[in-house]
Design a protein around this motif. Structure first.
Motif, PDB file in Angstrom:
ATOM      1  N   MET A   1     -13.583 -36.772  88.518  1.00 25.87           N
ATOM      2  CA  MET A   1     -13.131 -37.605  89.252  1.00 25.87           C
ATOM      3  C   MET A   1     -14.186 -38.691  89.706  1.00 25.87           C
ATOM      4  SD  MET A   1     -10.836 -39.124  91.163  1.00 25.87           S
ATOM      5  CE  MET A   1      -9.467 -38.234  91.909  1.00 25.87           C
ATOM      6  N   SER A   2     -15.453 -38.335  89.805  1.00 26.37           N
ATOM      7  CA  SER A   2     -16.468 -39.081  90.140  1.00 26.37           C
ATOM      8  C   SER A   2     -16.921 -39.858  88.923  1.00 26.37           C
ATOM      9  CB  SER A   2     -17.710 -38.034  90.295  1.00 26.37           C
ATOM     10  OG  SER A   2     -17.667 -37.517  91.529  1.00 26.37           O
ATOM     11  N   ILE A   3     -16.613 -39.202  87.614  1.00 27.10           N
ATOM     12  CA  ILE A   3     -16.863 -39.937  86.419  1.00 27.10           C
ATOM     13  C   ILE A   3     -15.662 -40.929  86.326  1.00 27.10           C
ATOM     14  CG2 ILE A   3     -17.012 -39.964  83.987  1.00 27.10           C
ATOM     15  CD1 ILE A   3     -19.471 -38.616  85.047  1.00 27.10           C
ATOM     16  N   MET A   4     -14.412 -40.679  86.864  1.00 30.17           N
ATOM     17  CA  MET A   4     -13.497 -41.795  86.454  1.00 30.17           C
ATOM     18  C   MET A   4     -13.885 -42.745  87.378  1.00 30.17           C
ATOM     19  SD  MET A   4      -9.290 -41.030  86.980  1.00 30.17           S
ATOM     20  CE  MET A   4      -9.321 -41.464  88.586  1.00 30.17           C
ATOM     21  N   ILE A   5     -14.219 -42.514  88.720  1.00 30.82           N
ATOM     22  CA  ILE A   5     -14.370 -43.846  89.549  1.00 30.82           C
ATOM     23  C   ILE A   5     -15.497 -44.645  88.993  1.00 30.82           C
ATOM     24  CG2 ILE A   5     -15.167 -44.284  91.766  1.00 30.82           C
ATOM     25  CD1 ILE A   5     -12.373 -43.074  92.019  1.00 30.82           C
ATOM     26  N   LEU A   6     -16.555 -43.860  88.636  1.00 29.72           N
ATOM     27  CA  LEU A   6     -17.774 -44.563  87.856  1.00 29.72           C
ATOM     28  C   LEU A   6     -17.072 -45.609  86.680  1.00 29.72           C
ATOM     29  CD1 LEU A   6     -20.639 -45.226  87.969  1.00 29.72           C
ATOM     30  CD2 LEU A   6     -20.865 -43.231  86.191  1.00 29.72           C
ATOM     31  N   VAL A   7     -16.208 -45.088  85.965  1.00 30.72           N
ATOM     32  CA  VAL A   7     -15.577 -45.806  84.920  1.00 30.72           C
ATOM     33  C   VAL A   7     -14.956 -47.133  85.385  1.00 30.72           C
ATOM     34  CG1 VAL A   7     -13.965 -46.002  83.089  1.00 30.72           C
ATOM     35  CG2 VAL A   7     -15.383 -43.990  83.340  1.00 30.72           C
ATOM     36  N   PHE A   8     -14.254 -46.852  86.196  1.00 25.11           N
ATOM     37  CA  PHE A   8     -13.788 -48.202  87.224  1.00 25.11           C
ATOM     38  C   PHE A   8     -14.763 -49.202  87.519  1.00 25.11           C
ATOM     39  CE2 PHE A   8     -10.484 -45.151  89.135  1.00 25.11           C
ATOM     40  CZ  PHE A   8      -9.502 -45.022  88.002  1.00 25.11           C
ATOM     41  N   VAL A   9     -15.773 -48.750  88.096  1.00 28.04           N
ATOM     42  CA  VAL A   9     -16.837 -49.617  88.559  1.00 28.04           C
ATOM     43  C   VAL A   9     -17.641 -50.282  87.442  1.00 28.04           C
ATOM     44  CG1 VAL A   9     -19.069 -49.790  89.816  1.00 28.04           C
ATOM     45  CG2 VAL A   9     -17.315 -48.399  90.602  1.00 28.04           C
ATOM     46  N   VAL A  10     -17.846 -49.471  86.362  1.00 31.69           N
ATOM     47  CA  VAL A  10     -18.572 -50.057  85.241  1.00 31.69           C
ATOM     48  C   VAL A  10     -17.773 -51.259  84.736  1.00 31.69           C
ATOM     49  CG1 VAL A  10     -19.445 -49.668  83.037  1.00 31.69           C
ATOM     50  CG2 VAL A  10     -20.014 -48.174  84.990  1.00 31.69           C
ATOM     51  N   LEU A  11     -16.613 -50.797  84.137  1.00 29.77           N
ATOM     52  CA  LEU A  11     -15.493 -51.492  83.575  1.00 29.77           C
ATOM     53  C   LEU A  11     -15.218 -52.900  84.547  1.00 29.77           C
ATOM     54  CD1 LEU A  11     -12.918 -49.233  81.570  1.00 29.77           C
ATOM     55  CD2 LEU A  11     -14.862 -50.609  80.863  1.00 29.77           C
ATOM     56  N   GLY A  12     -15.291 -52.859  85.735  1.00 28.63           N
ATOM     57  CA  GLY A  12     -15.047 -53.604  86.629  1.00 28.63           C
ATOM     58  C   GLY A  12     -16.119 -54.584  86.590  1.00 28.63           C
TER      59      GLY A  12
END
Ligand code: ADP
Ligand code: MG
Lengths: 359, 252
Positions: free
Chosen positions: A278-289
């Motif tokens: 989950m932490s990584i998924m949220i990080l993916v959101f932030v990076v892609l955002g």
């Protein structure tokens, strides 16, 4: 009179209002669609989780993009927010009849505890130079999840009992009830979350982070990110500002957890919801955002959460399309060519504005 | 009382005695130069004065206050501001915001005031903007106020660093090779600016510089450093004519 709207000329202020507007319009459109009955149940069930992910992504964006520290444990802060608030709600649901008051109190409890844990982790780690925070938060997220899985809290006529690993150690009376039942988690949490509350929490989170980064303290945080030695040379309290920003980031993740917990009748801590995935998924959101864009974080969270569900009909091609979209978003936000294109358009925009000001 | 007094200052890196037995006295309002060949220990001395490195020997007195061994942040609060040889701007912040970070400790409101946008937020931000623009004007940067700092040309980045340092309202300003990378015109302009800062802000300035025109043009006194040790000290014209200095430094 004219002076009053002067602040709108500032491009960062403008961008902030655009984000608020996007969230509100998206909310109204969704509500209208639901009113006319044109939203399927799958999507309806997704609305609160979408808000949860958006909120946690906003919190992580503050940490990664503005503080410049990598956290791999924001699911852990979400977990703290979820379990502390759900425990509170389970204990008090007989006494508080007003749902809004109940949620508000749960919200305060969840965010304060998550923020406090952020603060406590930050004290030793944020004074170090280097990527220690990533390692420590990663471990923290896993430890919290595992502790909750062996944590038992019960309540009987004599009061509240706490035990680790062994539920019999609670020594409850016959009338005793579990609040947290180890791996079975918390059941019977009042269902206080809904889409409207979720969107309000998104707006509050946005309000806090935008106003923070555009204030004196936010400037200090970004200065420290850009150059720690220079920040010290102009007299900034580096550790203090890092701690402040990290605690707020953790508290916002906690708010996401509160929303998450009060959307489920049974709350458990599993690798899927509070693990490092989950932490990584949220990080993916932030990076892609776009890393430093709260708006981008929300858009990425919404698109990437909805996409797999929307593509369910395509079964076999689902993950293929998902990965293509991932790559496309990455290119859009990060490739030099696209960056150039975007800044060019931004440049045109600015030039227009300048000539208007000159008139 | 001198503005800066340093006694017997020293530091080693491994076996290298980078600064050894260093003494200096700088009076209030003086424009003082520190010269010496590359690797002589000039930047290391600045790092000692600002607490980036802790000296293993010696005492540093700023305006009579012992600041030896204090943290960089506290030394700035005590009154020393600096620029860096390898420019260290807040590169993704605007030019204006770089200076406003320098104003951070003189213009205050709380984190909560900022988040809730209380009236004090607007008032103090307005004052900060005015003050920052005043400083930018001194360095001819007012038209670039809203540029991202890293987009400035090199010479202007150096000027912005000085503006940011001045914004912290120091008693002593340390400039590490302020003219490095500037063309002769820019250097000339910079000399005028440094003199202006000295007069207008009644500032005490210690600067490291290789450009001899600049050094002989504006510095009142000089210290020459060689292999971490003071070679000579004194009035600029005397020092520059010292045969020892000519062989060690100018003749190279
Ligand atoms: N952090 C450090 N670790 C090891 N050696 C250093 C360090 N900083 C400076 N030195 C050494 O100290 C000497 C003086 O360097 P410096 O003060 O940068 O010279 P300059 O007079 O050119 O500014 C050089 O030999 C340099 O390699
Ligand atoms: Mg040097």
């Amino acid at each position: 009179m004219k002076d009053k709207f002067n602040f709108l000329k500032n491009s960062s202020v403008k961008s902030m209002f655009v984000t608020y507007a996007i969230v509100i319009v998206a909310y109204l459109v969704m509500e209208a669609l639901m009113f006319t009955g044109s939203v399927n149940y799958l999507l309806m069930d997704l609305l609160v989780p979408l808000c949860v992910y958006s909120i946690v992504a906003i919190g992580l964006c503050l940490c990664v993009g503005y503080l410049g520290e990598l956290s791999l444990g924001h699911a852990g802060f979400m977990c703290i927010g979820a379990f502390t608030s759900a425990t509170f709600s389970s204990l008090t649901k007989e006494f508080i009849s007003n749902e809004i008051v109940a949620f508000l109190l749960a919200f305060v409890i969840g965010t304060i505890f998550a923020g406090l844990f952020g603060f406590l982790i930050g004290i030793p780690v944020l004074r170090l130079r280097g990527d220690y925070l990533a390692i420590v938060t990663l471990a923290f997220g896993e430890i919290i999840k595992n502790i909750i899985n062996v944590l038992f809290i019960g309540k009987d006529s004599k009061g509240i009992h706490v035990a680790i690993v062994d539920p019999d150690a609670l020594k409850m009376e016959a009338d005793g009830k579990y609040i947290i039942n180890g791996a079975k988690g918390i059941s019977g949490t009042p269902h206080l979350s809904n889409f409207t509350i979720g969107v309000i929490l998104i707006l509050i989170s946005l309000f806090i982070v935008y106003n923070l980064v555009h204030s004196r303290s936010g400037r200090a945080v970004m200065a420290i990110r850009d150059n720690r030695i220079a920040a010290e040379s102009v007299g900034l309290n580096v550790t203090g500002y890092k701690l402040m920003a990290f605690s707020i980031s953790a508290a916002i993740a906690g708010a996401g957890g509160v929303l998450y917990a009060h959307n489920l009748s049974t709350l458990t801590a599993t690798p899927a919801n509070f693990g490092y995935n989950m932490s990584i998924m949220i990080l993916v959101f932030v990076v892609l955002g776009g890393m430093r864009s709260f708006r981008g974080s929300i858009i990425a969270a919404v698109l990437l959460t909805m996409l797999p569900e929307m593509l369910r009909g395509l079964s076999d091609y689902r993950m293929l399309i998902y990965s293509v979209v991932l790559i496309a978003m990455m290119l859009f936000n990060w490739s030099p060519k696209f960056k150039e294109l975007r800044s060019k358009y931004a440049g045109v925009f600015k030039r227009n504005k300048k000539s208007k000001e000159a008139v | 009382m001198s503005m800066l007094e340093v006694r017997n200052l020293g530091i080693s890196f491994g076996g290298l005695r980078a600064v050894d037995n260093f003494n200096i006295k700088i009076e209030k309002g003086q424009l003082y130069g520190l010269i010496g060949p590359n690797g002589a220990g000039k930047t290391t001395l600045f790092n000692l004065l600002t607490g980036v490195y802790k000296p293993d020997k010696g005492v540093i007195l700023l305006d009579g206050e012992d600041i030896t061994g204090k943290k960089t942040t506290d030394i700035n609060k005590a009154g020393i501001a600096r620029t860096f040889q390898n420019i260290r701007l807040f590169k993704d912040l605007s030019v204006l915001d770089n200076v406003k970070v320098g104003l951070h400790n003189s213009f205050r409101y709380s984190v909560l005031t900022g988040i809730l946008r209380l009236p004090k937020f607007r008032k103090v931000e307005k004052e900060m903007n005015q003050k920052a623009m005043e400083l930018l004007k001194v360095f001819g940067l007012e038209n670039e106020a809203h540029f991202v700092a890293s987009n400035l040309p090199y010479g202007k980045q150096r000027k912005l660093e000085i503006a940011r340092a001045l914004a912290t309202n120091p008693k002593l300003l340390l400039l590490d090779e302020p003219a490095a990378g500037m063309n002769p015109n820019e250097t000339k302009e910079l000399m005028d600016t440094i003199r202006f800062v000295q007069k207008e802000f009644d500032m005490t300035i210690l600067l490291i510089e290789h450009d001899m025109k600049l050094v002989s043009g504006i510095c009142e006194e000089l210290t020459v450093l060689n292999f971490g040790q003071v070679l000579t000290q004194g009035e600029t014209s005397k020092v520059l004519n010292d045969p020892q200095v000519i062989t060690a430094y100018l003749g190279e």
